[in-house]
Design a protein around this motif. Sequence first.
Motif, PDB file in Angstrom:
ATOM      1  N   PRO A  61     -15.816 -19.302   8.363  1.00  0.00           N
ATOM      2  CA  PRO A  61     -14.915 -20.224   7.667  1.00  0.00           C
ATOM      3  C   PRO A  61     -15.378 -20.436   6.232  1.00  0.00           C
ATOM      4  CG  PRO A  61     -15.384 -21.049   9.859  1.00  0.00           C
ATOM      5  CD  PRO A  61     -16.284 -19.859   9.647  1.00  0.00           C
ATOM      6  N   GLY A  62     -14.409 -20.437   5.318  1.00  0.00           N
ATOM      7  CA  GLY A  62     -14.711 -20.556   3.902  1.00  0.00           C
ATOM      8  C   GLY A  62     -14.931 -19.226   3.217  1.00  0.00           C
ATOM      9  N   GLY A  63     -15.023 -18.175   3.991  1.00  0.00           N
ATOM     10  CA  GLY A  63     -15.270 -16.848   3.440  1.00  0.00           C
ATOM     11  C   GLY A  63     -14.013 -16.172   2.937  1.00  0.00           C
ATOM     12  N   SER A  64     -14.204 -14.931   2.480  1.00  0.00           N
ATOM     13  CA  SER A  64     -13.102 -14.156   1.913  1.00  0.00           C
ATOM     14  C   SER A  64     -13.028 -12.791   2.567  1.00  0.00           C
ATOM     15  CB  SER A  64     -13.291 -13.982   0.398  1.00  0.00           C
ATOM     16  OG  SER A  64     -13.326 -15.215  -0.265  1.00  0.00           O
ATOM     17  N   LEU A  65     -11.844 -12.227   2.494  1.00  0.00           N
ATOM     18  CA  LEU A  65     -11.609 -10.894   3.045  1.00  0.00           C
ATOM     19  C   LEU A  65     -10.433 -10.293   2.293  1.00  0.00           C
ATOM     20  CD1 LEU A  65     -13.094  -9.539   5.449  1.00  0.00           C
ATOM     21  CD2 LEU A  65     -11.206 -10.247   6.912  1.00  0.00           C
ATOM     22  N   ARG A  66     -10.450  -8.983   2.095  1.00  0.00           N
ATOM     23  CA  ARG A  66      -9.317  -8.317   1.474  1.00  0.00           C
ATOM     24  C   ARG A  66      -8.766  -7.260   2.412  1.00  0.00           C
ATOM     25  NH1 ARG A  66      -8.798  -4.741  -4.071  1.00  0.00           N
ATOM     26  NH2 ARG A  66      -9.765  -3.137  -2.756  1.00  0.00           N
ATOM     27  N   LEU A  67      -7.485  -7.405   2.697  1.00  0.00           N
ATOM     28  CA  LEU A  67      -6.784  -6.420   3.520  1.00  0.00           C
ATOM     29  C   LEU A  67      -6.055  -5.432   2.615  1.00  0.00           C
ATOM     30  CD1 LEU A  67      -5.164  -8.757   6.224  1.00  0.00           C
ATOM     31  CD2 LEU A  67      -7.452  -7.755   6.179  1.00  0.00           C
ATOM     32  N   SER A  68      -5.969  -4.197   3.083  1.00  0.00           N
ATOM     33  CA  SER A  68      -5.237  -3.164   2.359  1.00  0.00           C
ATOM     34  C   SER A  68      -4.156  -2.582   3.250  1.00  0.00           C
ATOM     35  CB  SER A  68      -6.176  -2.037   1.912  1.00  0.00           C
ATOM     36  OG  SER A  68      -7.196  -2.511   1.068  1.00  0.00           O
ATOM     37  N   CYS A  69      -3.087  -2.161   2.633  1.00  0.00           N
ATOM     38  CA  CYS A  69      -2.018  -1.484   3.355  1.00  0.00           C
ATOM     39  C   CYS A  69      -1.572  -0.296   2.516  1.00  0.00           C
ATOM     40  CB  CYS A  69      -0.852  -2.421   3.602  1.00  0.00           C
ATOM     41  SG  CYS A  69       0.565  -1.611   4.392  1.00  0.00           S
ATOM     42  N   VAL A  70      -1.785   0.880   3.041  1.00  0.00           N
ATOM     43  CA  VAL A  70      -1.385   2.104   2.351  1.00  0.00           C
ATOM     44  C   VAL A  70      -0.114   2.633   2.977  1.00  0.00           C
ATOM     45  CG1 VAL A  70      -2.042   4.448   1.728  1.00  0.00           C
ATOM     46  CG2 VAL A  70      -3.782   2.660   1.823  1.00  0.00           C
ATOM     47  N   ALA A  71       0.889   2.849   2.151  1.00  0.00           N
ATOM     48  CA  ALA A  71       2.167   3.375   2.627  1.00  0.00           C
ATOM     49  C   ALA A  71       2.279   4.851   2.294  1.00  0.00           C
ATOM     50  CB  ALA A  71       3.322   2.611   1.986  1.00  0.00           C
ATOM     51  N   SER A  72       2.747   5.624   3.243  1.00  0.00           N
ATOM     52  CA  SER A  72       2.989   7.037   3.010  1.00  0.00           C
ATOM     53  C   SER A  72       4.428   7.353   3.400  1.00  0.00           C
ATOM     54  CB  SER A  72       2.016   7.895   3.828  1.00  0.00           C
ATOM     55  OG  SER A  72       2.165   7.646   5.203  1.00  0.00           O
ATOM     56  N   GLY A  73       4.875   8.526   3.011  1.00  0.00           N
ATOM     57  CA  GLY A  73       6.254   8.908   3.298  1.00  0.00           C
ATOM     58  C   GLY A  73       7.117   8.694   2.068  1.00  0.00           C
ATOM     59  N   SER A  74       8.307   8.181   2.270  1.00  0.00           N
ATOM     60  CA  SER A  74       9.277   7.989   1.177  1.00  0.00           C
ATOM     61  C   SER A  74       9.009   6.685   0.444  1.00  0.00           C
ATOM     62  CB  SER A  74      10.693   8.010   1.743  1.00  0.00           C
ATOM     63  OG  SER A  74      10.965   9.227   2.403  1.00  0.00           O
ATOM     64  N   ILE A  75       7.862   6.621  -0.229  1.00  0.00           N
ATOM     65  CA  ILE A  75       7.451   5.361  -0.845  1.00  0.00           C
ATOM     66  C   ILE A  75       8.325   4.998  -2.042  1.00  0.00           C
ATOM     67  CG2 ILE A  75       5.091   5.577  -0.019  1.00  0.00           C
ATOM     68  CD1 ILE A  75       4.304   6.443  -2.846  1.00  0.00           C
ATOM     69  N   PHE A  76       9.007   5.971  -2.642  1.00  0.00           N
ATOM     70  CA  PHE A  76       9.822   5.666  -3.816  1.00  0.00           C
ATOM     71  C   PHE A  76      11.055   4.850  -3.453  1.00  0.00           C
ATOM     72  CE2 PHE A  76      13.151   8.758  -2.927  1.00  0.00           C
ATOM     73  CZ  PHE A  76      12.515   9.640  -2.069  1.00  0.00           C
ATOM     74  N   ARG A  77      11.357   4.756  -2.170  1.00  0.00           N
ATOM     75  CA  ARG A  77      12.512   3.974  -1.734  1.00  0.00           C
ATOM     76  C   ARG A  77      12.131   2.572  -1.255  1.00  0.00           C
ATOM     77  NH1 ARG A  77      17.072   7.091  -0.988  1.00  0.00           N
ATOM     78  NH2 ARG A  77      16.765   9.360  -0.981  1.00  0.00           N
ATOM     79  N   ILE A  78      10.850   2.231  -1.329  1.00  0.00           N
ATOM     80  CA  ILE A  78      10.415   0.925  -0.848  1.00  0.00           C
ATOM     81  C   ILE A  78      10.961  -0.179  -1.738  1.00  0.00           C
ATOM     82  CG2 ILE A  78       8.418  -0.581  -0.494  1.00  0.00           C
ATOM     83  CD1 ILE A  78       6.826   1.847   0.326  1.00  0.00           C
ATOM     84  N   ARG A  79      11.525  -1.204  -1.115  1.00  0.00           N
ATOM     85  CA  ARG A  79      12.052  -2.354  -1.833  1.00  0.00           C
ATOM     86  C   ARG A  79      11.020  -3.483  -1.883  1.00  0.00           C
ATOM     87  NH1 ARG A  79      17.179  -4.587  -2.798  1.00  0.00           N
ATOM     88  NH2 ARG A  79      16.874  -6.352  -4.192  1.00  0.00           N
ATOM     89  N   THR A  80      10.468  -3.799  -0.738  1.00  0.00           N
ATOM     90  CA  THR A  80       9.420  -4.817  -0.670  1.00  0.00           C
ATOM     91  C   THR A  80       8.348  -4.383   0.329  1.00  0.00           C
ATOM     92  OG1 THR A  80      10.409  -6.088   1.150  1.00  0.00           O
ATOM     93  CG2 THR A  80      11.086  -6.682  -1.084  1.00  0.00           C
ATOM     94  N   MET A  81       7.158  -4.938   0.154  1.00  0.00           N
ATOM     95  CA  MET A  81       6.107  -4.817   1.163  1.00  0.00           C
ATOM     96  C   MET A  81       5.549  -6.207   1.406  1.00  0.00           C
ATOM     97  SD  MET A  81       4.102  -1.234   0.481  1.00  0.00           S
ATOM     98  CE  MET A  81       3.136  -1.399   1.985  1.00  0.00           C
ATOM     99  N   GLY A  82       5.154  -6.448   2.634  1.00  0.00           N
ATOM    100  CA  GLY A  82       4.705  -7.780   2.955  1.00  0.00           C
ATOM    101  C   GLY A  82       3.673  -7.814   4.057  1.00  0.00           C
ATOM    102  N   TRP A  83       3.153  -9.006   4.253  1.00  0.00           N
ATOM    103  CA  TRP A  83       2.169  -9.239   5.309  1.00  0.00           C
ATOM    104  C   TRP A  83       2.686 -10.323   6.248  1.00  0.00           C
ATOM    105  CZ3 TRP A  83      -2.132  -6.356   6.063  1.00  0.00           C
ATOM    106  CH2 TRP A  83      -2.571  -5.558   5.014  1.00  0.00           C
ATOM    107  N   TYR A  84       2.515 -10.079   7.523  1.00  0.00           N
ATOM    108  CA  TYR A  84       2.804 -11.040   8.570  1.00  0.00           C
ATOM    109  C   TYR A  84       1.558 -11.151   9.432  1.00  0.00           C
ATOM    110  CZ  TYR A  84       7.807 -11.023   7.539  1.00  0.00           C
ATOM    111  OH  TYR A  84       9.028 -11.179   6.942  1.00  0.00           O
ATOM    112  N   ARG A  85       1.511 -12.178  10.240  1.00  0.00           N
ATOM    113  CA  ARG A  85       0.382 -12.315  11.151  1.00  0.00           C
ATOM    114  C   ARG A  85       0.840 -12.901  12.478  1.00  0.00           C
ATOM    115  NH1 ARG A  85      -3.049 -17.218   8.208  1.00  0.00           N
ATOM    116  NH2 ARG A  85      -1.622 -18.928   8.744  1.00  0.00           N
TER     117      ARG A  85
END
Length: 116
Positions: A14-38
């Motif tokens: 608790p109180g710490g930090s973390l960085r998540l990454s998400c790499v998209a492959s495929g037809s990335i030029f058509r991406i409108r939004t990217m998001g995070w859910y949990r």
Amino acid sequence: QVQPVESGGGLVQPGGSLRLSCVASGSIFRIRTMGWYRQAPGKEREFVARIDYAIGSTDYSDSIKGRFTISRDNAGNTVYLQMTSLKTEDTAVYYCNAVSMGIIYWGQGTQVIVSS
């Protein structure tokens, strides 16, 4: 099609930090939004943050606003979720999604555990 792949989860105090990454492959030029859910154990999946690929605008859930930051790299295929001041209630599986041509593509998720 777009394939998002998350990484960066783990165990943090608790109180710490973390960085998540998400790499998209495929037809990335058509991406409108990217998001995070949990999704925490026994709970429904909930929205965390979103970034618009065209203009770079962002949206955040009230529960994490001021603590988490979503960003993307200049190449346009990686989205990050910088998480600070983590709380035990942030424990969940974090999922990345990409919206392209009206279709939502989900990653497999990465586990984040906040515990002392």
